[in-house]
Design a protein around this motif. Structure first.
Motif, mmCIF file in Angstrom:
data_model
loop_
_atom_site.group_PDB
_atom_site.id
_atom_site.type_symbol
_atom_site.label_atom_id
_atom_site.label_comp_id
_atom_site.label_asym_id
_atom_site.label_seq_id
_atom_site.Cartn_x
_atom_site.Cartn_y
_atom_site.Cartn_z
ATOM 1 N N UNK A 41 36.293 -3.396 -47.994
ATOM 2 C CA UNK A 41 37.549 -3.472 -47.241
ATOM 3 C C UNK A 41 37.456 -4.517 -46.138
ATOM 4 N N UNK A 42 36.332 -4.581 -45.441
ATOM 5 C CA UNK A 42 36.216 -5.540 -44.352
ATOM 6 C C UNK A 42 36.344 -6.968 -44.869
ATOM 7 N N UNK A 43 35.724 -7.257 -46.026
ATOM 8 C CA UNK A 43 35.845 -8.591 -46.613
ATOM 9 C C UNK A 43 37.300 -8.872 -46.986
ATOM 10 N N UNK A 44 37.967 -7.884 -47.574
ATOM 11 C CA UNK A 44 39.380 -8.063 -47.920
ATOM 12 C C UNK A 44 40.210 -8.316 -46.668
ATOM 13 N N UNK A 45 39.906 -7.575 -45.589
ATOM 14 C CA UNK A 45 40.674 -7.735 -44.355
ATOM 15 C C UNK A 45 40.480 -9.133 -43.775
ATOM 16 N N UNK A 46 39.242 -9.644 -43.780
ATOM 17 C CA UNK A 46 38.984 -10.978 -43.238
ATOM 18 C C UNK A 46 39.735 -12.057 -44.032
ATOM 19 N N UNK A 47 39.743 -11.913 -45.355
ATOM 20 C CA UNK A 47 40.484 -12.858 -46.194
ATOM 21 C C UNK A 47 41.981 -12.755 -45.909
ATOM 22 N N UNK A 48 42.465 -11.520 -45.800
ATOM 23 C CA UNK A 48 43.873 -11.267 -45.508
ATOM 24 C C UNK A 48 44.259 -11.843 -44.141
ATOM 25 N N UNK A 49 43.459 -11.570 -43.128
ATOM 26 C CA UNK A 49 43.757 -12.040 -41.772
ATOM 27 C C UNK A 49 43.727 -13.556 -41.707
ATOM 28 N N UNK A 50 42.807 -14.178 -42.438
ATOM 29 C CA UNK A 50 42.753 -15.643 -42.489
ATOM 30 C C UNK A 50 44.048 -16.200 -43.064
ATOM 31 N N UNK A 51 44.553 -15.539 -44.120
ATOM 32 C CA UNK A 51 45.826 -15.968 -44.699
ATOM 33 C C UNK A 51 46.978 -15.826 -43.720
ATOM 34 N N UNK A 52 47.001 -14.732 -42.964
ATOM 35 C CA UNK A 52 48.064 -14.550 -41.966
ATOM 36 C C UNK A 52 48.014 -15.630 -40.896
ATOM 37 N N UNK A 53 46.793 -15.951 -40.453
ATOM 38 C CA UNK A 53 46.644 -16.993 -39.427
ATOM 39 C C UNK A 53 47.156 -18.329 -39.950
ATOM 40 N N UNK A 54 46.786 -18.670 -41.172
ATOM 41 C CA UNK A 54 47.220 -19.947 -41.742
ATOM 42 C C UNK A 54 48.716 -19.953 -42.030
#
Length: 645
Positions: A549-562
Motif C-alpha cells: 500500500x505504501x508503494x501504491x500511495x507514493x506512486x499515487x501521490x506523485x501523480x497528484x503532484x504532477x
C-alpha cells in the motif's frame, strides 16, 4: 459501597485531573489505614501505585538487564527461535526478521554499534516441526515460574501457536519475564465476535491469569495477545448494538472489574517482531504533543495538553503544537522535518480516514518511516486497522510499534484526561495502564478503546545500560564492501550502512518488482518519493506496486503532484495524461474527483463537452478500480443532468 469512601476516592481522582497529584497522594494515604470496601481498596491501591511507580518493581527483571548494542538479523521464524537462545538474565539484544521496511527503521532508531546477520543454517522449518520446537521452548520457559517464592510476573502472554505473531509473543515473554498461555484461534481479527464468544475467551484467559498468580487485589497486570484474535465484539445496550473492543473486555471479572490491561501485537512475523523489539529496546525521548482541542472550547478544554507538556518536559524533549497552529501542514512539517519524533500524542477528531483540523487532515499526514509510539484521542481511529488508508493502518504500517486508539465512536470522556495520565506515565506506569479508567468512572466498563503493541510498554526512568559488544554465536558482520549477489540483500546492506548505492539499488528493485517482497518494494519506492523523483514514480504501472500500500500511495501521490503542476501551468494535455494514470490507480475517490473536475475546466468545460465525454467513455471501457469507476459514473451523470436542463 460506603458513600464516604466513594466520595473521598472521587475527590482524590479529581485532584489528579486538576493537576494536584500531591493532594491525591495525601488523600490516598489517609484512606489506606481504613477498612475499605474491596472495590474501593482495589482502586485506591491501583491509583497510589500508578503515581509512585509501584509497577516498576514487577519489571525489575527487564529493567536490570543490560542491552548489547547489536542488532541481529535473521531470515525467518526458525532462525529467530534459535537466536533468542542468546538472551540471558544479564543482557539481551534486538533480533529482527530481516525485511526492507521495518529493519532499517528500527536500526536507525536503536543506533547499534554493529548489525550482524544470522549465519547458521536453521533447522528444518516444516510447520509442524516449528510448532513443536516453539511449544518445547514455551514449556521450558514456563517451568521457570514454578518457584513459590518468586514475585508475581508483570503479565501473561497469550500465543496462537499457528499464527505468524507467535515468535514476537515469545520474545515479549522472554524479554519481560512473563509466562505464556497457548490459545489456538480459529477466527480472524476482522471477525465481529458475538458476546457469548467474548465471554468464553475471557473466562479462559481469566483462568490462565489466576493459575499464573496474577490476580492480586490492588494490582493490574499485562495481557498480551499474539495472534489474530478478533478485535471487536457486538454488544446490545438498550435499543443500540455497539461495536466494542474485545481487548477492553478481556482480563475482567464477570462483574467487569479490570484485573489485566490488554494489548495486541499486529501484522505478519516481521512487523510483529519489530513491534516487540521496539517496546523492549526503544525508549522515547523526543515527543510531539499535537493538540487541536483549544480550538473547540467546552469539555474539550479538559483534555488540552498544556499540563501534560509541563509534567513530561523534564523527561522528554517536547514540541508542542496547539490551537491555531494545529493544522495538517504543521503536522506534516513536524513529522517529516527536524529532529525525529519517537512519541506522538494527539488530540483530534474525525473518522477512521480523516482528521477535522484547521483544514482536513488524512492518515498520510502522520509520521512514516520512523519508529514511534502513538497515543491518539480520536473517534474510529482503529475501526479498521487492517486497512492501510486509516489512522491506525497508516501508523502501524509506517513504523508505529505501539498505538492506542478507538475501534468505534467512543465519546470524549471514554479517554483518560491527559493531566492525570501524564503524572502516571512519568512515574513509570505502562502507558496502556495509564490510559485506562479506574473503577468508579462512568466509562470504566468494557468499551471501545484498544492498545496495539506491548501493554507493558513504558517510559524508562533511566536509559538501559549498554554493555560492550560481545561476539554472538552463529552471526557474521555485514561487510560494507562486499554485498551479496542477491539484490534484496545488497539493498539491505546499503540501507543499513547508509551507502549512496541505496537509491540505484532501489531502482533495480522496482525493475524486478514482480519478485520483490512488499517491504523491499515499499522501501525502494519511498526512497524515490523522499528524493522527489515524482516523474519517475508516476509512470510505474499499478500492477508493479500492488503488493505494498505504501508503494501504491507514493506512486499515487506523485501523480497528484504532477497533475497539479500541469494544471497550474495550464497544460491540458499533460494533465489529461496524468489523470488517466490516476484513474488506473484509483486509490482515493475524493482527490480523484477533484482532479477530474479540474481537468474538465482546463479542457474548456461545456465548450469541450464532446471531448470530455469521449475521454470518459474511453476510460470506462478499461478495467479500473472501484473508486475510478465511481468518479467516471458520477461525472457522466452530472454531464447528462446538465444536458437535460
Amino acid at each position: 459501597m460506603p458513600p464516604d469512601q466513594v466520595r473521598d476516592l472521587r475527590s482524590a481522582i479529581s485532584d489528579l485531573e486538576q493537576n494536584r497529584p500531591d493532594r491525591t497522594l495525601a488523600a490516598l494515604e489517609r484512606l489506606a489505614p481504613q477498612p475499605l470496601h474491596p472495590f474501593i481498596g482495589h482502586t485506591a491501591a491501583l491509583l497510589h501505585g500508578q503515581l509512585t511507580g509501584a509497577f516498576q518493581q514487577r519489571r525489575k527483571f527487564y529493567l536490570n538487564r543490560s542491552v548489547m548494542p547489536v542488532v541481529v538479523l535473521v531470515p525467518d521464524e526458525a532462525a529467530l527461535l534459535e537466536a533468542l537462545e542468546g538472551w540471558n538474565d544479564q543482557f539481551f539484544y534486538p533480533i529482527l526478521i530481516e525485511d526492507g521496511w521495518f529493519t532499517p527503521i528500527f536500526v536507525r532508531s536503536f543506533q547499534p554499534r554493529a548489525v550482524v546477520r544470522w549465519a547458521k543454517t536453521p533447522s528444518e522449518q516444516k510447520p509442524q516441526t516449528l510448532r513443536k520446537a516453539l511449544e518445547q521452548r514455551i514449556a521450558r520457559h514456563n517451568r521457570s515460574f514454578n518457584t513459590p517464592t518468586a514475585p508475581p510476573p508483570p503479565g501473561l502472554v497469550v500465543i496462537d501457536p499457528d499464527d505468524p505473531q507467535r515468535m514476537a509473543g515469545l520474545a515479549l515473554a522472554l524479554g519481560h519475564g512473563q509466562p505464556i498461555h497457548l490459545l489456538p484461534n480459529n477466527q480472524r481479527v476482522t471477525t465481529m465476535t458475538k458476546p457469548g464468544q467474548a465471554e468464553k475467551m475471557n473466562a479462559d484467559l481469566f483462568e490462565a491469569l489466576n493459575k499464573a498468580g496474577l490476580l492480586k487485589p490492588g494490582q493490574w497486570c499485562g495481557l498480551t495477545l499474539a495472534g489474530e484474535y478478533p478485535l471487536r465484539y457486538s454488544s446490545k445496550q438498550g435499543e443500540k448494538t455497539h461495536r466494542m473492543a474485545m481487548d477492553d473486555r478481556l482480563g475482567r471479572t464477570p462483574n467487569g472489574l479490570r484485573m489485566a490491561v490488554t494489548g495486541r501485537l499486529w501484522g505478519d512475523a516481521p512487523q510483529s517482531v519489530y513491534m516487540a523489539m521496539g517496546s523492549l529496546f526503544l525508549n522515547p525521548h523526543r515527543a510531539l504533543l499535537f493538540d487541536d482541542y483549544p480550538n473547540r472550547g467546552g469539555t474539550f478544554m479538559s483534555y488540552r495538553l498544556d499540563h501534560a507538556v509541563a509534567t513530561l518536559s523534564d523527561r522528554l524533549t517536547i514540541q508542542h503544537i496547539s490551537g491555531k497552529d494545529a493544522s495538517p501542514l504543521m503536522l506534516r512539517k513536524a513529522a517529516r522535518t527536524g529532529a525525529p519524533i519517537d512519541l506522538l500524542w494527539m488530540n483530534t477528531s474525525g473518522n477512521a480516514r480523516d482528521m477535522a483540523l484547521r483544514g482536513k487532515g488524512f492518515p498520510s499526514d502522520l509520521p512514516c518511516d520512523r519508529a514511534y509510539a502513538f497515543y491518539l484521542i480520536h473517534s474510529y481511529s482503529a475501526a479498521a486497522p487492517w486497512s492501510k488508508n486509516t489512522m491506525a493502518g497508516w501508523a502501524l504500517s509506517g513504523g508505529a510499534y505501539w498505538m492506542f486508539g478507538s475501534v468505534h465512536e467512543p465519546y470524549l470522556h471514554a479517554f483518560v484526561m491527559p493531566t492525570g495520565m501524564a503524572h502516571k506515565i512519568k512515574a513509570g506506569t505502562p502507558i496502556a495502564f495509564a490510559a485506562r479508567h479506574l473503577l468508579g468512572h462512568p466509562m470504566s466498563r468494557p468499551w471501545k478503546l484498544a492498545a496495539f503493541g506491548d501493554p507493558l510498554f513504558a517510559l524508562r526512568t533511566t536509559p538501559a545500560a549498554r554493555q560492550p559488544v560481545q561476539s554472538i554465536a552463529y552471526t557474521q558482520a555485514i561487510d560494507e564492501e562486499n554485498t551479496a549477489d542477491a539484490l534484496p540483500i545488497a539493498f539491505h546492506d546499503a540501507l543499513l550502512n547508509h551507502r549512496d548505492s541505496a537509491l540505484p539499488l532501489a531502482r533495480q528493485i522496482l525493475q524486478s518488482a514482480n519478485h520483490a517482497a512488499p517491504g523491499d518494494l515499499a522501501r525502494a519506492v519511498w526512497l524515490l518519493y523522499r528524493d522527489e523523483q515524482y516523474q519517475e514514480l508516476a509512470v510505474i504501472p499499478p500492477l508493479r506496486v500492488k503488493s505494498s500500500y505504501l508503494a501504491r500511495w507514493c506512486v499515487w501521490k506523485s501523480g497528484l503532484i504532477l497533475f497539479n503542476k500541469s494544471a497550474e501551468a495550464g497544460s491540458e494535455q499533460a494533465a489529461r495524461l496524468m489523470l488517466q494514470r490516476l484513474l488506473e490507480q484509483g486509490l482515493d475517490q475524493r482527490p480523484l474527483q477533484a482532479c477530474m473536475d479540474r481537468w474538465m475546466e482546463l479542457a474548456g468545460g461545456a465548450k469541450a463537452k464532446d471531448q470530455i465525454l469521449a475521454f470518459i467513455k474511453r476510460q470506462s471501457r478499461k478495467e479500473l478500480p472501484g473508486a475510478s469507476k465511481k468518479v467516471l459514473e458520477s461525472t457522466l451523470k452530472t454531464l447528462e443532468a446538465a444536458d437535460s436542463k
